[in-house]
Design an enzyme around this catalytic site. Structure first.
Site, PDB file in Angstrom:
ATOM      1  N   CYS A 133       0.811  -1.223   0.000  1.00 51.29           N
ATOM      2  CA  CYS A 133       0.000   0.000   0.000  1.00 51.29           C
ATOM      3  C   CYS A 133       0.845   1.275   0.000  1.00 51.29           C
ATOM      4  O   CYS A 133       0.561   2.223  -0.743  1.00 51.29           O
ATOM      5  CB  CYS A 133      -0.954  -0.004   1.190  1.00 51.29           C
ATOM      6  SG  CYS A 133      -0.202  -0.593   2.711  1.00 51.29           S
ATOM      7  N   HIS A 246      -2.922   6.241   4.502  1.00 46.73           N
ATOM      8  CA  HIS A 246      -1.504   6.428   4.825  1.00 46.73           C
ATOM      9  C   HIS A 246      -1.048   7.797   4.317  1.00 46.73           C
ATOM     10  O   HIS A 246      -1.461   8.236   3.235  1.00 46.73           O
ATOM     11  CB  HIS A 246      -0.649   5.373   4.120  1.00 46.73           C
ATOM     12  CG  HIS A 246      -0.843   3.969   4.599  1.00 46.73           C
ATOM     13  ND1 HIS A 246      -1.537   3.639   5.745  1.00 46.73           N
ATOM     14  CD2 HIS A 246      -0.378   2.790   4.080  1.00 46.73           C
ATOM     15  CE1 HIS A 246      -1.507   2.321   5.905  1.00 46.73           C
ATOM     16  NE2 HIS A 246      -0.823   1.787   4.909  1.00 46.73           N
TER      17      HIS A 246
END
Ligand code: A2P
Length: 340
Positions: A133, A246
């Site tokens: 990710c 994130h």
């Protein structure tokens, strides 16, 4: 002859990424014939919604893939190691969200905005790997800069949400916050320390040289995706008490000079990127705003005068969507458009 509909199996359907897989398939109107939801025996008997219907979760077995065209795997590396080849043997193409196959030379590692042509190499093993990710959102932002000015070096520090560690990790943050407010004991299972009101500079296992596996994933995967095996890149990955999305501080050195204005103009045209950069009005990418969205948001774009041709970026994306489920479904879309 092209199929009109494709039978899709989601392996790890009850997990944080599996849930997003269902949502993204539905939202993007992926031509799903049968959707087969697979998980462990812990989930037997559960029903999950898809296109207004409730679908039963089946236990993953060696017979789970009969008639399946595409397998979207997100149930951990061990499950992929065992069951991805079984799915391929049964006739499916696997898009694998784990680290199991990513660095295998004959398995394409794909971010559709960056290296979509690599998807053709699915034929080697029947497997396409979905990157980590943190890597995905970083390379979505870096690729247009690399194309314009050749990147020489990258220094990235991440601020990664707990959802990257799965559903239980999200519950752990909730439990700890509530427990701390109510004077109760905190529970610790998914993280080595209290995550509530803390930052933990430790994601995945430590390996030689003091790096973590997560850091090495970012380094090695970025080199593979950008097709720059010698790219100078270093990473520090940190878990923060954020539920989803994130954030990354990315410092870049380029061969050719780019001004901050150049970078903004380049990124405004870049696929999958939204520039959110208006400091005077407190506009910059933030995790709570990226959550549930498809784009990779880039802001705080500045020149770094401490080196020649330096730049600073702040890059934020929903790690369950662009960092996992959306990227996998985008790969599947190209697969059915061009190859199967
Ligand atoms: P289950 O809910 O039955 O445990 P997350 O990343 O959010 O923790 O989710 C992991 C996903 O992978 C879940 O859907 C989980 O199913 C599934 N999973 C984990 N281990 C296995 C296994 N051995 N076989 C099948 N599915 C598994």
């Amino acid at each position: 002859m092209k199929k009109e509909k494709y039978n899709v199996a989601v392996v790890g359907a009850t997990g944080a990424v599996g849930e997003q897989m269902r949502e993204v398939l539905e939202e993007r109107e992926f031509p799903v014939g049968e959707l087969r939801l697979l998980a462990s025996e812990r989930s037997a008997g559960q029903f999950l919604p898809f296109r207004g219907k409730e679908i039963r979760v089946d236990i993953l077995t060696e017979d789970s893939f009969t008639g399946i065209d595409i397998g979207l795997f997100s149930a951990g590396g061990n499950v992929s190691a065992k069951f991805a080849p079984i799915a391929v043997h049964a006739g499916a193409v696997v898009v694998d969200n784990t680290a199991c196959f990513r660095m295998d030379a004959d398995v394409p590692l794909v971010v559709p905005e960056v290296n979509p042509k690599e998807i053709a190499n699915y034929k080697n093993r029947g497997i396409i790997a979905n990157p980590n990710c943190s890597t995905i959102q970083m390379v979505v932002a870096l690729k247009p800069i690399h194309d314009a000015a050749r990147i020489k070096r990258v220094v990235v520090s991440t601020y990664q949400s707990v959802s990257g560690a799965g559903r239980k990790a999200m519950e752990e943050l909730s439990q700890q916050v509530t427990a701390l407010y109510n004077g109760r004991e905190i529970e610790m299972e998914k993280f080595p320390h209290q995550i509530a009101f803390n930052c933990i500079p430790h994601i995945d296992a430590f390996v030689d040289g003091g790096y973590t596996k997560e850091e090495l994933k970012m380094i090695k995967e970025a080199r593979k995706i950008l097709n720059e095996p010698a790219l100078r890149i270093t990473a520090t990955t940190v878990r923060v008490p954020v539920f989803c999305s994130h954030s990354e501080s990315v410092n870049v050195e380029t061969e050719k000079k780019l001004t901050a204005a150049d970078v903004k103009a380049i990124l405004r045209e870049a696929p999958g990127v939204i520039v959110a950069d208006d400091p005077e009005n407190n506009v910059y990418p933030m995790a709570i705003e990226a959550t549930g969205k498809d784009a990779t948001y880039v802001g705080r774009i500045r020149e770094d005068d401490s080196v020649t041709n330096g730049l600073n970026l702040w890059v934020v994306a929903d790690n369950l969507r662009k960092g996992a489920a959306l990227n996998a479904v985008q790969i599947a879309e190209i697969l059915i458009r061009d190859y199967i």
